[in-house]
Enzyme design. Structure first.
Site, PDB file in Angstrom:
ATOM      1  N   TYR A 150      39.778  35.993  38.083  1.00 22.35           N
ATOM      2  CA  TYR A 150      39.016  35.539  39.330  1.00 22.35           C
ATOM      3  C   TYR A 150      40.016  36.013  40.546  1.00 22.35           C
ATOM      4  O   TYR A 150      40.901  35.850  40.706  1.00 22.35           O
ATOM      5  CB  TYR A 150      39.034  33.947  39.329  1.00 22.35           C
ATOM      6  CG  TYR A 150      38.234  33.691  40.686  1.00 22.35           C
ATOM      7  CD1 TYR A 150      36.689  34.030  40.743  1.00 22.35           C
ATOM      8  CD2 TYR A 150      38.559  32.745  41.677  1.00 22.35           C
ATOM      9  CE1 TYR A 150      36.052  33.871  41.796  1.00 22.35           C
ATOM     10  CE2 TYR A 150      37.764  32.574  42.570  1.00 22.35           C
ATOM     11  CZ  TYR A 150      36.546  32.802  42.816  1.00 22.35           C
ATOM     12  OH  TYR A 150      35.764  32.509  44.072  1.00 22.35           O
ATOM     13  N   LYS A 164      45.870  30.035  49.172  1.00 20.49           N
ATOM     14  CA  LYS A 164      46.140  28.541  49.019  1.00 20.49           C
ATOM     15  C   LYS A 164      47.289  28.209  49.760  1.00 20.49           C
ATOM     16  O   LYS A 164      47.490  27.696  50.772  1.00 20.49           O
ATOM     17  CB  LYS A 164      46.139  28.495  47.497  1.00 20.49           C
ATOM     18  CG  LYS A 164      44.942  28.764  46.721  1.00 20.49           C
ATOM     19  CD  LYS A 164      45.016  28.398  45.441  1.00 20.49           C
ATOM     20  CE  LYS A 164      43.719  28.724  44.372  1.00 20.49           C
ATOM     21  NZ  LYS A 164      42.552  28.255  44.399  1.00 20.49           N
ATOM     22  N   ASP A 192      47.772  39.432  42.697  1.00 24.27           N
ATOM     23  CA  ASP A 192      47.049  38.470  43.385  1.00 24.27           C
ATOM     24  C   ASP A 192      47.845  37.274  42.970  1.00 24.27           C
ATOM     25  O   ASP A 192      47.861  36.633  41.975  1.00 24.27           O
ATOM     26  CB  ASP A 192      45.857  38.499  42.645  1.00 24.27           C
ATOM     27  CG  ASP A 192      44.785  37.280  43.125  1.00 24.27           C
ATOM     28  OD1 ASP A 192      45.379  36.266  44.007  1.00 24.27           O
ATOM     29  OD2 ASP A 192      43.620  37.078  43.147  1.00 24.27           O
TER      30      ASP A 192
HETATM   31  C1  PLP Z   1      43.851  34.375  41.630  1.00 21.68           C
HETATM   32  C2  PLP Z   1      42.834  34.050  42.887  1.00 21.68           C
HETATM   33  N1  PLP Z   1      42.485  35.080  43.657  1.00 21.68           N
HETATM   34  C3  PLP Z   1      41.793  34.917  44.730  1.00 21.68           C
HETATM   35  C4  PLP Z   1      41.088  33.573  44.925  1.00 21.68           C
HETATM   36  C5  PLP Z   1      40.071  33.425  46.181  1.00 21.68           C
HETATM   37  O1  PLP Z   1      40.724  32.915  46.888  1.00 21.68           O
HETATM   38  P1  PLP Z   1      39.666  31.997  47.943  1.00 21.68           P
HETATM   39  O2  PLP Z   1      39.052  30.714  47.129  1.00 21.68           O
HETATM   40  O3  PLP Z   1      40.625  31.270  49.092  1.00 21.68           O
HETATM   41  O4  PLP Z   1      38.806  32.889  48.738  1.00 21.68           O
HETATM   42  C6  PLP Z   1      41.351  32.671  43.925  1.00 21.68           C
HETATM   43  C7  PLP Z   1      40.598  31.321  44.241  1.00 21.68           C
HETATM   44  O5  PLP Z   1      40.640  30.270  43.456  1.00 21.68           O
HETATM   45  C8  PLP Z   1      42.363  32.835  42.929  1.00 21.68           C
HETATM   46  O6  PLP Z   1      42.462  31.663  42.074  1.00 21.68           O
END
Ligand code: PLP
Length: 499
Positions: free
Chosen positions: A197, A320, A292
């Site tokens: 994700y 986060k 990421d």
């Molecule tokens: C690995 C990862 N990347 C990107 C995101 C997206 O972040 P946001 O919810 O702040 O848009 C998340 C959200 O849970 C995530 O777990």
């Protein structure tokens, strides 16, 4: 000033949340066995009791969610919120605990979806946030000292990051990283790891949750948006090299983007050497490597997952923890040569990657993030949260063994996985469309079991991430974890026997 070890890792913090790397093949053989068996849900009689909990003890939540149904689609706005039998309404968060509107107390293993490594609603951070609001309000649209402080902290602690730009969310930061990678390389293709994700931007709703599913979830997204997105199966370097080689003959790869602990916050773990292997391939094929670290930065350690694996990406995506659970949590960091594409203001020199956000890098998010990071450093919170995760996982493994259940528990420090129905491990083969109805049936049944498990944990006073993951924090003392284990045991004592 950046301080680095000879080998490129950060010398500022050698303490990590992961005390011992999980045995990846053992985890997968457990998951393979689990997915090959019929589901083992909570006994129907026991489930009835859990449903009564919601009816009898959560009436104010029910009433409010019913009212919300009229104004908010589905009555709830968080993907990680519980929908079964109905979402609960929370009014108070403190350390390791959450309290709902009916006054029920829960152990908080959702931790706002990951940002609160030091525990929920930390008083030190809260005081600093209030101070900033009292002085200048949450935002001015202009520079605030806290922007410098947090950027300097991140550049000092995350080994590959020389410059940092704060953004509104992880989703935005992923979009920015891809834009920079395309500008820097002049190439278009982005390879992601199936099941990961990376937020919900048009180009990243591809191969979500279950590897190989491509555009399965891309409703409302034109094909042209995902034209240059590709996925490879997790933990498979040969497949990645095949894809890179294929792309080389067709204009090349701009970037490989991955979650260093494995897709979906480590739900599908990767071998310890996987990240180093990807780094080598990216260098060989002149693609940028994007980590990421939305979940892992300042949770796995102060130098991030890149510090733990000692693998340096070209760009790092943040989210986060960088706002400590306060709004507007996102950012991109990396080498100066790439980050200069993000210069804001009016003097932008070379071709610029257009990013923005009215509330990006506002004083409140910057201050909350900065003080959260200071607290994490001061209290060694990543390690403490990791120890709590180890205790929880080991305890769950013992209970699973005691009741001879096929469930699988594993963790990457404070990121704990508890697979009881293995929904994300259903095999979906888009190239064999005739197998899809059966796969969908499986997913539906296993997802429903996951919802039931989540509801059972909730009725026992534990909030999890969608019934299959738990984030632990430094507020989780041994007593909190042991109490949680006793509650989990009450659920696991009442699982349907195997047929
Ligand atoms: C690995 C990862 N990347 C990107 C995101 C997206 O972040 P946001 O919810 O702040 O848009 C998340 C959200 O849970 C995530 O777990």
């Amino acid at each position: 000033m950046k301080r680095k070890r000879e080998n490129g890792g950060s010398m500022i913090n050698s303490h990590f949340a992961i005390s011992e790397y999980h045995n990846v093949s053992e985890v997968y053989s457990g998951l393979d066995a689990l997915i090959s068996l019929p589901i083992r849900p909570v006994k129907r009689e026991k489930l009835k009791g859990y449903m009564e909990y919601f009816e009898k003890k959560c009436s104010k939540s029910k009433e409010m969610i019913n009212a919300a149904m009229n104004f908010i689609p589905g009555g709830v706005q968080h993907n990680l919120a519980f929908n079964y039998p109905f979402p609960l309404v929370f009014t108070k968060a403190e350390g390791a605990y959450l309290y709902d509107i009916d006054g029920n107390k829960y152990i908080d293993f959702i931790q706002a979806g990951g940002p609160t490594v030091i525990g929920s609603n930390n008083p030190v951070v809260r005081e600093k946030a209030i101070e900033v609001i009292n002085e200048c309000g949450p935002s001015t649209g202009l520079f605030h000292e806290y922007e410098l402080k947090i950027a300097e902290f991140i550049c000092t602690h995350i080994p590959s990051v020389e410059m940092f730009r704060m953004l509104g969310s992880g989703t935005e930061a992923v979009m920015a990283s891809i834009r920079v990678a395309r500008l820097a390389t002049g190439k278009k293709k982005i390879i992601k790891v199936g099941g990961a994700y990376h937020g919900w931007s048009d180009q990243m709703v591809y191969g979500m949750r279950i590897p190989g599913t491509g555009r399965f979830d891309a409703h409302g997204i034109p094909r042209s948006c995902t034209k240059h997105t590709q996925e490879v199966f997790p933990n498979d370097l040969k497949a990645l090299e095949r894809k890179l080689r294929w792309n080389k003959l067709r204009g090349g790869t701009a970037a490989v983007i991955l979650e260093p602990i494995g897709p979906e916050s480590g739900t599908r773990p990767v071998d310890f050497e996987y990240n180093a292997g990807v780094r080598e391939l990216c260098t060989k094929y002149k693609a940028l490597l994007i980590f990421d670290e939305v979940v892992t930065a300042f949770r796995i350690g102060l130098s991030g997952a890149q510090g733990y694996y000692n693998v340096m990406p070209d760009l790092t995506v943040f989210g986060k923890v960088v706002a400590g659970g306060y709004p507007a949590a996102g950012g991109l960091g990396g080498k100066k040569e790439y980050m200069s594409y993000l210069a804001a203001g009016l003097q932008g020199a070379k071709k610029r990657a257009m990013v923005g956000g009215t509330l990006s890098a506002n004083p409140l998010s910057s201050a909350a993030g900065y003080h959260t990071l200071l607290e994490i450093e001061k209290t060694d919170a990543c390690v403490k949260a990791g120890q709590a995760g180890d205790r929880l996982t080991k305890g769950l493994q013992k209970i699973i063994e005691k009741y001879n259940l096929p469930f699988v528990a594993y963790n990457q420090g404070s990121i704990c996985h508890l697979e009881t129905s293995a929904t994300m491990f259903v095999r979906v083969n888009m190239k064999r469309p005739w197998t899809l109805p059966e796969a969908l049936k499986q997913i539906k049944a296993r997802k429903h079991m996951m919802e039931e498990m989540g509801a059972a944990y909730m009725a026992e006073g534990i909030v999890t991430v969608a019934g299959s993951r738990m984030y632990t924090s430094a507020a989780d003392t041994d007593e909190v974890i042991d109490d949680a284990l006793a509650r989990f045991e009450r659920v696991f004592q009442n699982i349907e026997p195997a047929n």
